[in-house]
Design a protein around this motif. Structure first.
Motif, mmCIF file in Angstrom:
data_model
loop_
_atom_site.group_PDB
_atom_site.id
_atom_site.type_symbol
_atom_site.label_atom_id
_atom_site.label_comp_id
_atom_site.label_asym_id
_atom_site.label_seq_id
_atom_site.Cartn_x
_atom_site.Cartn_y
_atom_site.Cartn_z
ATOM 1 N N TYR A 117 0.826 -1.211 0.000
ATOM 2 C CA TYR A 117 0.000 0.000 0.000
ATOM 3 C C TYR A 117 0.859 1.259 0.000
ATOM 4 N N ASP A 118 2.031 1.185 0.652
ATOM 5 C CA ASP A 118 2.925 2.350 0.670
ATOM 6 C C ASP A 118 3.423 2.671 -0.742
ATOM 7 N N SER A 119 3.660 1.640 -1.549
ATOM 8 C CA SER A 119 4.089 1.864 -2.936
ATOM 9 C C SER A 119 2.979 2.525 -3.748
ATOM 10 N N LEU A 120 1.749 2.150 -3.445
ATOM 11 C CA LEU A 120 0.609 2.763 -4.133
ATOM 12 C C LEU A 120 0.518 4.249 -3.805
ATOM 13 N N GLN A 121 0.717 4.594 -2.561
ATOM 14 C CA GLN A 121 0.667 6.001 -2.169
ATOM 15 C C GLN A 121 1.762 6.811 -2.867
ATOM 16 N N ILE A 122 2.937 6.200 -3.013
ATOM 17 C CA ILE A 122 4.038 6.867 -3.719
ATOM 18 C C ILE A 122 3.672 7.069 -5.195
ATOM 19 N N ALA A 123 3.073 6.025 -5.803
ATOM 20 C CA ALA A 123 2.683 6.100 -7.217
ATOM 21 C C ALA A 123 1.599 7.154 -7.437
ATOM 22 N N THR A 152 -13.048 0.615 -7.174
ATOM 23 C CA THR A 152 -13.424 2.010 -7.432
ATOM 24 C C THR A 152 -12.261 2.972 -7.254
ATOM 25 N N LEU A 153 -11.430 2.721 -6.251
ATOM 26 C CA LEU A 153 -10.391 3.694 -5.926
ATOM 27 C C LEU A 153 -8.958 3.188 -6.153
ATOM 28 N N LEU A 154 -8.579 2.108 -5.488
ATOM 29 C CA LEU A 154 -7.183 1.675 -5.529
ATOM 30 C C LEU A 154 -6.731 1.254 -6.918
ATOM 31 N N ASN A 155 -7.614 0.639 -7.683
ATOM 32 C CA ASN A 155 -7.234 0.068 -8.975
ATOM 33 C C ASN A 155 -6.698 1.106 -9.961
ATOM 34 N N LYS A 156 -7.161 2.349 -9.836
ATOM 35 C CA LYS A 156 -6.722 3.367 -10.802
ATOM 36 C C LYS A 156 -5.547 4.208 -10.300
ATOM 37 N N GLY A 157 -4.938 3.774 -9.212
ATOM 38 C CA GLY A 157 -3.792 4.505 -8.682
ATOM 39 C C GLY A 157 -2.564 4.388 -9.569
ATOM 40 N N GLY A 158 -1.886 5.505 -9.839
ATOM 41 C CA GLY A 158 -0.677 5.514 -10.653
ATOM 42 C C GLY A 158 -0.890 6.223 -11.979
ATOM 43 N N ALA A 159 0.210 6.563 -12.611
ATOM 44 C CA ALA A 159 0.163 7.248 -13.909
ATOM 45 C C ALA A 159 -0.360 6.304 -14.987
ATOM 46 N N LEU A 160 -0.542 6.840 -16.197
ATOM 47 C CA LEU A 160 -1.135 6.083 -17.292
ATOM 48 C C LEU A 160 -0.376 4.796 -17.577
ATOM 49 N N ASP A 161 0.948 4.842 -17.489
ATOM 50 C CA ASP A 161 1.757 3.650 -17.766
ATOM 51 C C ASP A 161 2.277 2.995 -16.487
ATOM 52 N N ASP A 162 1.655 3.322 -15.353
ATOM 53 C CA ASP A 162 2.051 2.768 -14.054
ATOM 54 C C ASP A 162 0.845 2.038 -13.454
ATOM 55 N N PHE A 163 0.957 0.731 -13.333
ATOM 56 C CA PHE A 163 -0.179 -0.078 -12.865
ATOM 57 C C PHE A 163 -0.009 -0.538 -11.417
ATOM 58 N N THR A 164 0.595 0.317 -10.608
ATOM 59 C CA THR A 164 0.780 -0.017 -9.193
ATOM 60 C C THR A 164 -0.558 -0.279 -8.515
ATOM 61 N N GLY A 165 -1.551 0.540 -8.825
ATOM 62 C CA GLY A 165 -2.879 0.360 -8.224
ATOM 63 C C GLY A 165 -3.454 -0.993 -8.573
ATOM 64 N N ALA A 166 -3.406 -1.355 -9.843
ATOM 65 C CA ALA A 166 -3.923 -2.657 -10.275
ATOM 66 C C ALA A 166 -3.120 -3.794 -9.655
ATOM 67 N N ASP A 167 -1.807 -3.590 -9.494
ATOM 68 C CA ASP A 167 -0.965 -4.625 -8.880
ATOM 69 C C ASP A 167 -1.323 -4.832 -7.414
ATOM 70 N N VAL A 168 -1.627 -3.741 -6.718
ATOM 71 C CA VAL A 168 -2.032 -3.837 -5.309
ATOM 72 C C VAL A 168 -3.369 -4.574 -5.188
#
Length: 280
Positions: free
Chosen positions: A144-150, A205-221
């Motif tokens: 989750y900390d990586s998601l917040q950074i992304a 709804t929220l976590l999945n879309k975290g990160g830039a367009l080419d960064d799928f950190t949210g989806a990975d979390v």
């Protein structure tokens, strides 16, 4: 001819699913707030005293009803690769020496006295005459900390604010309920469709879309969360045998929300709610 084969395959599959549905195993799915409240979840909650006289009486009544449900297996949120450790504790419980043992062994650790594995799972298992309680937890790295950074790197300030707001509001809602509801009422509340939808919807709804367009950190979390639950549910499927008509699963409410989704899609199983069992 190819279309005919496809049509026949679809028909056979549909017939198979129909036959399976007639013999669905019942899963008493109980999502819980962690009775010992270790504070490890994102949502921080009030402490609920499961050791009070009132709560202990309720647990006795709840497990009396579960005994009538006649589960042949009970699955709990204990690491599956430490089944031996769980067996050791449950055997002590069956001999009525468990709580004396943990008081001496873990005098400052409330987990072993208060957690739902022991207060609900062990109690229900003993009343049902079960020789074993089954471990199904598969802990995984949840970054989750990586998601917040992304999210910060992507400039998604509104998304982070919404995530923080929803976590805070859900914590306040649940803590508010803890202050006014009994243990039984809390468990019924945790297993309402509306509460499960909030739990499950949060990730998509929220976590999945975290990160830039080419960064799928949210989806990975979100993937890591689903993967953990898929592994846990896989163990339920593998450990449930042909003669197990009724089983029970006790997991955190967040896990239960995902499990409900899995079971609804599984032709071999159907969910039985705690509310139904308590009415009998």
């Amino acid at each position: 001819m190819k279309k005919l084969y496809i049509a026949l395959a679809v028909a056979v599959f549909a017939l198979t699913i129909s036959v399976q549905a007639q013999h669905q195993k019942e899963v008493l799915l109980v999502g819980v707030f962690h009775f010992n409240n270790p504070g490890a979840d994102l949502t921080k909650l009030e402490t609920f005293d499961v050791m009070s006289k009132k709560s202990q009486q309720e647990l006795e009544l709840i497990t009396d009803h579960i005994k009538k449900f006649k589960p042949t297996k009970i699955f709990v949120e204990w690491e599956y690769n430490d089944q031996l450790g769980l067996d050791t504790l449950y055997n002590l419980y069956l001999k009525d020496t468990y709580f004396d043992y943990v008081r001496q062994k873990f005098p400052k650790n409330a987990f072993y006295a208060q957690n739902e594995i022991f207060q609900l799972g062990f109690r229900a298992g003993k009343k049902a005459g079960l020789p074993k309680i089954h471990a199904i937890d598969c802990p995984m790295d949840w970054r989750y900390d990586s998601l917040q950074i992304a999210i910060k790197k992507a400039g998604q300030t509104d998304l982070q604010a919404t995530i923080d707001k929803q976590i805070k509001e859900f914590g306040e809602l649940t803590s508010g309920l803890m202050k006014k509801l009994t243990l039984t009422q809390m468990l019924l509340e945790e297993n309402k469709a509306s509460m499960r939808n909030i739990n499950l919807g949060f990730y998509i709804t929220l976590l999945n879309k975290g990160g830039a367009l080419d960064d799928f950190t949210g989806a990975d979390v979100v993937n890591a969360w689903y993967r953990r639950n898929l592994h846990m549910y896989s163990l339920v499927q593998k450990l449930t045998e042909a003669n197990d008509e009724r089983v029970m699963v006790i997991v955190g409410a967040g896990h239960a929300a995902v499990f409900k989704h899995f079971i609804d899609l599984d032709a071999n199983y159907k969910v039985v709610e705690l509310e139904e069992v308590l009415k009998k």
